[in-house]
Motif scaffolding. Sequence first.
Motif, short mmCIF file in Angstrom:
data_model
loop_
_atom_site.label_atom_id
_atom_site.label_comp_id
_atom_site.label_asym_id
_atom_site.label_seq_id
_atom_site.Cartn_x
_atom_site.Cartn_y
_atom_site.Cartn_z
N ALA A 27 0.88 -1.28 0.02
CA ALA A 27 0.11 0.07 -0.07
C ALA A 27 0.85 1.19 0.11
O ALA A 27 2.03 1.08 0.52
N PRO A 28 0.32 2.28 -0.41
CA PRO A 28 1.09 3.63 -0.38
C PRO A 28 1.16 4.18 0.85
O PRO A 28 2.27 5.07 1.23
N VAL A 29 0.18 3.98 1.85
CA VAL A 29 0.46 4.65 3.22
C VAL A 29 0.15 3.80 4.32
O VAL A 29 -0.35 2.47 3.76
N GLN A 30 0.32 4.06 5.47
CA GLN A 30 0.07 3.20 6.66
C GLN A 30 -1.49 3.34 6.78
O GLN A 30 -2.02 4.09 6.42
N THR A 88 -2.60 -5.46 6.92
CA THR A 88 -2.22 -6.47 7.88
C THR A 88 -3.57 -7.10 8.39
O THR A 88 -3.76 -8.54 8.43
N LYS A 89 -4.82 -6.59 8.30
CA LYS A 89 -6.09 -7.18 8.52
C LYS A 89 -6.36 -7.97 7.18
O LYS A 89 -6.94 -9.14 7.44
N ALA A 90 -6.04 -7.63 6.03
CA ALA A 90 -6.27 -8.36 4.92
C ALA A 90 -5.41 -9.57 4.92
O ALA A 90 -6.08 -10.68 4.40
N ALA A 91 -4.44 -9.68 5.16
CA ALA A 91 -3.38 -10.74 5.16
C ALA A 91 -3.89 -11.72 6.26
O ALA A 91 -4.06 -12.97 6.18
N GLY A 92 -4.38 -11.09 7.67
CA GLY A 92 -4.79 -12.10 8.75
C GLY A 92 -6.00 -12.44 8.60
O GLY A 92 -6.05 -13.69 9.16
N ALA A 93 -6.55 -11.85 7.67
CA ALA A 93 -8.11 -12.63 7.50
C ALA A 93 -7.60 -13.95 6.71
O ALA A 93 -8.48 -14.89 6.79
N LEU A 94 -6.72 -14.06 5.83
CA LEU A 94 -6.49 -15.39 5.12
C LEU A 94 -5.97 -16.20 6.17
O LEU A 94 -6.21 -17.57 6.14
N GLY A 95 -5.04 -15.98 7.26
CA GLY A 95 -4.76 -16.88 8.28
C GLY A 95 -5.82 -17.22 9.10
O GLY A 95 -5.93 -18.43 9.40
N ALA A 96 -6.98 -16.44 9.33
CA ALA A 96 -7.96 -16.72 10.02
C ALA A 96 -8.92 -17.99 9.33
O ALA A 96 -9.43 -18.62 9.82
N PRO A 151 -6.10 2.93 -0.35
CA PRO A 151 -7.26 3.79 0.00
C PRO A 151 -7.80 4.89 -0.51
O PRO A 151 -8.87 5.22 -0.51
N GLY A 152 -6.96 5.48 -1.47
CA GLY A 152 -7.33 6.50 -2.05
C GLY A 152 -7.83 7.97 -1.07
O GLY A 152 -8.32 8.94 -1.58
N PRO A 177 -5.87 7.60 5.80
CA PRO A 177 -6.74 6.39 6.04
C PRO A 177 -7.05 6.00 7.42
O PRO A 177 -8.21 5.29 7.75
N GLN A 178 -6.51 6.65 8.46
CA GLN A 178 -6.94 6.29 10.16
C GLN A 178 -8.24 7.14 10.11
O GLN A 178 -8.85 6.58 11.23
N ALA A 179 -8.58 8.05 9.40
CA ALA A 179 -9.76 8.80 9.70
C ALA A 179 -11.04 8.11 9.22
O ALA A 179 -12.16 8.24 9.40
N ARG A 180 -10.68 6.98 8.28
CA ARG A 180 -11.93 6.32 7.94
C ARG A 180 -12.45 5.11 8.85
O ARG A 180 -12.04 5.07 10.01
#
Length: 403
Positions: free
Chosen positions: A100-103, A108-116, A219-220, A224-227
């Motif tokens: 991603a371009p920004v923090q 990590t959530k997207a990848a962690g969902a695969l692990g879950a 995220p565009g 992104p933290q404000a979303r």
Amino acid sequence: MKTLKSLCRLPFVTASGEIIATPGFHEESEVYSHFEADALPPLPDNPDRGQIVAAIKTAMQPWSGYRFATPEDRAAMLAAIMTAVCRPALELAPGVFFDAPVQASGKTKAAGALGALMKGRRAGVTPYVSGQNAEAELLKKLVAVCVAGETFMLFDNVVGTWRSAVLAAMITEGQINERLLGANQWHRGAARIMVCATGNNASLDLDLGRRFLRVRIDPGVECPQARSFTFDPVDAALASRLAIAHAVLVLVTAYQAAGSPTLGRGDAGFADWNRLVRRVVLWVQAEGYAEEAGFGPMGDPAHSIMEAAAADDPETDAARMLIQGLGETFHAECFTAREVYALYLSGRGEVFEALHAILGRRDISPVSVGRVLLNRRDKIVGGLVLRRVGETRQGATWMVAPG
């Protein structure tokens, strides 16, 4: 004695395309699976269009709130979900790198969902570490993960360019052969691990780039933290694990019922995965199912792998320059390392530039030039190949020929 190569907590598909919807030990894949078979809906023999579209929606649902950068990234996400379901039965499969371009983009959530999805619980992360002893420590971790029978590993927050010969070798070979930490015993076994990683504008070197799908999340927005979101992808994956796995089985069944059309260029270096996952995603796009499901067009999920495979590293660039320069100088005539060294001493031309790039500022001699030629023989670059054709009193003789 039976060999156990992996544990699976979901129904899955074998490398040969067999649907495994009954828990227990499967002889062909050497996988033991455990899941609630009674909670699994019946699988249609020939899914219709409505069932296929519904399956795509179900499979993608935990990740449906993400804004993927390109159709290829969107396709890679669907391929990652399918890989998570099928990974225990595949000897080899690519990893998945979330970029991603920004923090705070949700990587990590997207990848962690695969692990879950795979494990039935939150999988946790392994912090990315670089430095002098990073490879040795990584090898210890991989051995421990394999001994423990783990099936998922997430390296979080890669910085800069990630280089790892250890990880590249494990993904390529699909097994670990290494001494156990603190013991005089060796572990030799399969490494059917779903490897994921995350990073912000990080990159993979060419070796790892050929072994990872790339999923870029954009995220565009500036912050992104404000979303705010109404759900957690990990919780969503945990709540619908069997439904997602069933959706993957529906997609594979539909593709097989359509005659398993051959789609895509090459096999991306993972032949079984290409047949079982990549071609299904390409077929879903070709038939218009992805857009009908509301996710927009999908490209080639292996786009990043194919792009990395086609790219040249500095070593290949230098070898091309050297061989082309030698070909233009000597044409079809034979030459020796001493004659090539004389070209270097001229201080100009492609041969000089190439040898300077390869050998740097160290002392260069006919002997070191000979080693350069020896280490680049028989490799086709730019349609030409360097051949060793004989011996003279001055040493080996060489010739540049069409590749």
